[in-house]
Design a protein around this motif. Structure first.
Motif, PDB file in Angstrom:
ATOM      1  N   ALA A 134      -7.150   1.093   3.362  1.00 32.47           N
ATOM      2  CA  ALA A 134      -6.315  -0.101   3.504  1.00 32.47           C
ATOM      3  C   ALA A 134      -5.372  -0.011   4.705  1.00 32.47           C
ATOM      4  CB  ALA A 134      -5.499  -0.316   2.224  1.00 32.47           C
ATOM      5  N   LEU A 135      -4.893   1.205   5.001  1.00 35.06           N
ATOM      6  CA  LEU A 135      -3.970   1.427   6.129  1.00 35.06           C
ATOM      7  C   LEU A 135      -4.535   2.567   6.979  1.00 35.06           C
ATOM      8  CD1 LEU A 135      -0.587   1.255   4.169  1.00 35.06           C
ATOM      9  CD2 LEU A 135      -1.505  -0.517   5.691  1.00 35.06           C
ATOM     10  N   PRO A 136      -5.502   2.281   7.832  1.00 38.26           N
ATOM     11  CA  PRO A 136      -6.219   3.345   8.560  1.00 38.26           C
ATOM     12  C   PRO A 136      -5.321   4.233   9.411  1.00 38.26           C
ATOM     13  CG  PRO A 136      -7.343   1.226   8.782  1.00 38.26           C
ATOM     14  CD  PRO A 136      -6.034   0.949   8.141  1.00 38.26           C
ATOM     15  N   GLY A 137      -4.239   3.690   9.964  1.00 37.68           N
ATOM     16  CA  GLY A 137      -3.388   4.502  10.830  1.00 37.68           C
ATOM     17  C   GLY A 137      -2.248   5.189  10.119  1.00 37.68           C
ATOM     18  N   ALA A 138      -2.151   5.015   8.808  1.00 34.87           N
ATOM     19  CA  ALA A 138      -1.011   5.562   8.072  1.00 34.87           C
ATOM     20  C   ALA A 138      -1.209   7.043   7.748  1.00 34.87           C
ATOM     21  CB  ALA A 138      -0.809   4.781   6.780  1.00 34.87           C
ATOM     22  N   ALA A 139      -0.086   7.749   7.636  1.00 34.10           N
ATOM     23  CA  ALA A 139      -0.111   9.133   7.150  1.00 34.10           C
ATOM     24  C   ALA A 139       0.031   9.105   5.633  1.00 34.10           C
ATOM     25  CB  ALA A 139       1.027   9.930   7.781  1.00 34.10           C
ATOM     26  N   ILE A 140      -0.869   9.767   4.929  1.00 31.98           N
ATOM     27  CA  ILE A 140      -0.865   9.775   3.458  1.00 31.98           C
ATOM     28  C   ILE A 140      -0.283  11.107   2.997  1.00 31.98           C
ATOM     29  CG2 ILE A 140      -2.212   9.423   1.374  1.00 31.98           C
ATOM     30  CD1 ILE A 140      -2.408   7.061   3.231  1.00 31.98           C
ATOM     31  N   TYR A 141       0.860  11.053   2.343  1.00 36.01           N
ATOM     32  CA  TYR A 141       1.512  12.263   1.835  1.00 36.01           C
ATOM     33  C   TYR A 141       1.431  12.275   0.308  1.00 36.01           C
ATOM     34  CZ  TYR A 141       3.713  12.615   6.461  1.00 36.01           C
ATOM     35  OH  TYR A 141       3.949  12.716   7.817  1.00 36.01           O
ATOM     36  N   ALA A 174      -4.903  -0.882  -3.594  1.00 37.79           N
ATOM     37  CA  ALA A 174      -4.450  -0.738  -2.211  1.00 37.79           C
ATOM     38  C   ALA A 174      -4.617  -2.013  -1.402  1.00 37.79           C
ATOM     39  CB  ALA A 174      -5.223   0.407  -1.540  1.00 37.79           C
ATOM     40  N   GLU A 175      -5.274  -3.011  -1.953  1.00 38.30           N
ATOM     41  CA  GLU A 175      -5.454  -4.268  -1.217  1.00 38.30           C
ATOM     42  C   GLU A 175      -4.126  -4.947  -0.895  1.00 38.30           C
ATOM     43  OE1 GLU A 175      -9.160  -3.104  -2.984  1.00 38.30           O
ATOM     44  OE2 GLU A 175      -7.201  -3.430  -3.926  1.00 38.30           O
ATOM     45  N   ALA A 176      -3.069  -4.571  -1.613  1.00 37.45           N
ATOM     46  CA  ALA A 176      -1.754  -5.175  -1.373  1.00 37.45           C
ATOM     47  C   ALA A 176      -1.001  -4.504  -0.224  1.00 37.45           C
ATOM     48  CB  ALA A 176      -0.910  -5.093  -2.643  1.00 37.45           C
ATOM     49  N   ALA A 177      -1.616  -3.532   0.423  1.00 41.77           N
ATOM     50  CA  ALA A 177      -0.909  -2.715   1.410  1.00 41.77           C
ATOM     51  C   ALA A 177      -0.298  -3.550   2.532  1.00 41.77           C
ATOM     52  CB  ALA A 177      -1.859  -1.664   1.988  1.00 41.77           C
ATOM     53  N   LYS A 178      -1.103  -4.417   3.134  1.00 44.00           N
ATOM     54  CA  LYS A 178      -0.612  -5.193   4.279  1.00 44.00           C
ATOM     55  C   LYS A 178       0.525  -6.134   3.871  1.00 44.00           C
ATOM     56  CE  LYS A 178      -3.803  -4.368   7.757  1.00 44.00           C
ATOM     57  NZ  LYS A 178      -5.097  -4.098   7.237  1.00 44.00           N
ATOM     58  N   ALA A 179       0.411  -6.724   2.686  1.00 41.67           N
ATOM     59  CA  ALA A 179       1.468  -7.619   2.210  1.00 41.67           C
ATOM     60  C   ALA A 179       2.770  -6.869   1.969  1.00 41.67           C
ATOM     61  CB  ALA A 179       1.016  -8.305   0.921  1.00 41.67           C
ATOM     62  N   LEU A 180       2.687  -5.574   1.642  1.00 39.58           N
ATOM     63  CA  LEU A 180       3.883  -4.768   1.406  1.00 39.58           C
ATOM     64  C   LEU A 180       4.561  -4.338   2.706  1.00 39.58           C
ATOM     65  CD1 LEU A 180       2.518  -2.491  -1.468  1.00 39.58           C
ATOM     66  CD2 LEU A 180       4.389  -4.137  -1.694  1.00 39.58           C
ATOM     67  N   VAL A 181       3.775  -3.949   3.705  1.00 36.52           N
ATOM     68  CA  VAL A 181       4.373  -3.399   4.924  1.00 36.52           C
ATOM     69  C   VAL A 181       4.812  -4.476   5.910  1.00 36.52           C
ATOM     70  CG1 VAL A 181       3.026  -1.282   4.680  1.00 36.52           C
ATOM     71  CG2 VAL A 181       2.172  -3.119   6.158  1.00 36.52           C
ATOM     72  N   THR A 182       4.200  -5.652   5.859  1.00 32.80           N
ATOM     73  CA  THR A 182       4.529  -6.708   6.828  1.00 32.80           C
ATOM     74  C   THR A 182       6.000  -7.111   6.795  1.00 32.80           C
ATOM     75  OG1 THR A 182       2.269  -7.559   6.841  1.00 32.80           O
ATOM     76  CG2 THR A 182       3.993  -9.058   7.570  1.00 32.80           C
ATOM     77  N   VAL A 201       6.782  -9.136  -3.587  1.00 29.05           N
ATOM     78  CA  VAL A 201       5.387  -9.441  -3.262  1.00 29.05           C
ATOM     79  C   VAL A 201       4.559  -9.265  -4.539  1.00 29.05           C
ATOM     80  CG1 VAL A 201       3.351  -8.686  -1.997  1.00 29.05           C
ATOM     81  CG2 VAL A 201       5.559  -8.790  -0.834  1.00 29.05           C
ATOM     82  N   VAL A 202       3.877 -10.309  -4.945  1.00 28.97           N
ATOM     83  CA  VAL A 202       3.059 -10.238  -6.158  1.00 28.97           C
ATOM     84  C   VAL A 202       1.830  -9.374  -5.895  1.00 28.97           C
ATOM     85  CG1 VAL A 202       1.716 -11.560  -7.823  1.00 28.97           C
ATOM     86  CG2 VAL A 202       3.857 -12.498  -6.925  1.00 28.97           C
ATOM     87  N   ILE A 203       1.619  -8.378  -6.741  1.00 26.89           N
ATOM     88  CA  ILE A 203       0.459  -7.493  -6.618  1.00 26.89           C
ATOM     89  C   ILE A 203      -0.267  -7.438  -7.960  1.00 26.89           C
ATOM     90  CG2 ILE A 203       1.554  -6.082  -4.834  1.00 26.89           C
ATOM     91  CD1 ILE A 203       2.070  -3.968  -7.010  1.00 26.89           C
ATOM     92  N   ASP A 204      -1.539  -7.110  -7.918  1.00 26.61           N
ATOM     93  CA  ASP A 204      -2.297  -6.920  -9.150  1.00 26.61           C
ATOM     94  C   ASP A 204      -1.959  -5.561  -9.754  1.00 26.61           C
ATOM     95  OD1 ASP A 204      -3.566  -9.366  -9.046  1.00 26.61           O
ATOM     96  OD2 ASP A 204      -5.240  -8.595  -7.858  1.00 26.61           O
ATOM     97  N   TYR A 205      -2.206  -5.446 -11.053  1.00 26.99           N
ATOM     98  CA  TYR A 205      -2.011  -4.190 -11.765  1.00 26.99           C
ATOM     99  C   TYR A 205      -3.228  -3.973 -12.650  1.00 26.99           C
ATOM    100  CZ  TYR A 205      -0.095  -0.773 -15.059  1.00 26.99           C
ATOM    101  OH  TYR A 205       0.102   0.346 -15.834  1.00 26.99           O
ATOM    102  N   ARG A 206      -3.665  -2.724 -12.713  1.00 27.36           N
ATOM    103  CA  ARG A 206      -4.757  -2.408 -13.627  1.00 27.36           C
ATOM    104  C   ARG A 206      -4.345  -1.203 -14.459  1.00 27.36           C
ATOM    105  NH1 ARG A 206      -8.113  -1.331  -8.279  1.00 27.36           N
ATOM    106  NH2 ARG A 206      -7.312   0.713  -7.666  1.00 27.36           N
ATOM    107  N   ASP A 207      -4.807  -1.185 -15.698  1.00 30.10           N
ATOM    108  CA  ASP A 207      -4.412  -0.101 -16.587  1.00 30.10           C
ATOM    109  C   ASP A 207      -5.028   1.213 -16.121  1.00 30.10           C
ATOM    110  OD1 ASP A 207      -2.974   0.866 -18.708  1.00 30.10           O
ATOM    111  OD2 ASP A 207      -4.570   0.564 -20.179  1.00 30.10           O
TER     112      ASP A 207
END
Length: 319
Positions: free
Chosen positions: A27-34, A90-98, A190-196
């Motif tokens: 979802a965020l190709p240039g991001a660092a994942i920690y 992770a589909e909500a990634a862009k909506a969160l960082v924008t 930002v509205v995001i989906d949630y799954r159990d």
């Protein structure tokens, strides 16, 4: 300094962590994942490293301790914090960082409660608990936060470097939210989906123990952040009790000219004194709070200057 840092606090999430890392990489190709491992015993850290995450450890147990370590360690223009249990797509990634990168938002709240949370979540007390916490905070702090306890948020550099982490456990989300509201920082929902959680994955949050901790945190933070209202309410209650018990004594005195209930009269006097003390304690603490808010604004300006300096240095090295 990373442009975007995805922070994943983890404790025994071996069933889901590889998928979470892969999804957020995609979802965020240039991001660092920690991935910050918090004493996992199921090999979560090794699986995360194999999936391509930068793995670090926090040895003091508790989500608040992990958040404190992550915020101290990582420098980024935008931070995304997400749980490692694969409940936040992770589909909500862009909506969160924008909002952080383009609109200078300080905190973006991933709002589960306005989408699929109540349908997907299988623990009914979690549903009522989330609604109760949201109602309490929005009422007490006059805010409009849609989801207080969400584990999916984005932050600015200025927020991360000026937020004093005091909580050690799951009440950290409540503390972050109230701090942002009190300091008049820029919040977006930002509205995001949630799954159990997938089968076999267990929640680390105890409904009742952690729920009472969160409610206790709300009361404590209300006292600290709004002392005038807190101690003013205490003064009003004490004064009302004094008047309630004094009226019958005073009526007897008017009728007979005698005070038949001296102990009650003495208690009423002490209640009035306590109400006066509470009222002036609230006034003094409210003045201290205003001074603290002024000092925070100064710290925020320093953090903003440091951010701009680092950004200019980073841009200069890129050129």
């Amino acid at each position: 300094m990373d442009t975007i840092a995805v922070l994943i606090p983890c404790y025994n999430e071996s069933r889901t962590i590889a998928k979470v890392v892969a999804d957020w990489h995609r979802a965020l190709p240039g991001a660092a994942i920690y991935v910050y491992d918090n004493n996992s015993t199921d090999g979560t850290d090794q699986i995360a490293a194999q999936a391509g995450a930068i793995v670090r450890h926090e040895y003091r147990q508790g989500k608040g301790c992990v958040v404190r370590r992550m915020f101290r360690d990582i420098d980024a223009r935008c931070y995304v914090m997400v749980d490692g249990d694969d409940t936040y797509p992770a589909e909500a990634a862009k909506a969160l960082v924008t909002p952080v990168l383009e609109r200078h938002a300080d905190m973006v709240v991933g709002d589960r409660l306005s989408s699929t949370y109540f349908r997907e979540n299988k623990r009914p007390f979690h549903n009522s608990g989330n609604s109760l916490v949201r109602a309490c905070i929005n009422q007490l702090f006059r805010s409009d936060i849609k989801d207080i306890m969400t584990g999916c948020r984005a932050f600015s550099w200025q927020f991360v470097k000026t937020f004093p982490v005091l909580s050690t456990g799951f009440e950290i989300e409540t503390e972050m939210t109230i701090h942002t509201v009190d300091k008049n920082m820029h919040i977006e929902n930002v509205v995001i989906d949630y799954r159990d959680r997938p089968e076999g994955s267990e929640s680390k949050l105890d409904t009742f123990r952690d729920g009472f901790c969160v409610l206790g945190t709300i009361v404590s933070l209300y006292r600290n952040y709004m002392p005038g209202m807190f101690f003013g309410l205490a003064a009003a209650v004490l004064l009302a009790l004094a008047i309630f018990f004094f009226v019958p004594v005073f009526c007897d005195y008017l009728r007979t000219g005698l005070v038949a209930q001296f102990p009650t009269l003495i208690v009423c006097g002490f209640c009035v004194i306590a109400a006066i003390l509470a009222f002036f304690a609230g006034l003094i603490l409210e003045t201290i709070k205003q001074k603290d808010r002024q000092a925070f604004e100064f710290r925020l300006q320093l953090a903003d200057m440091e951010y701009k300096r680092r950004k200019e240095d980073e841009d200069g090295r890129t050129i």
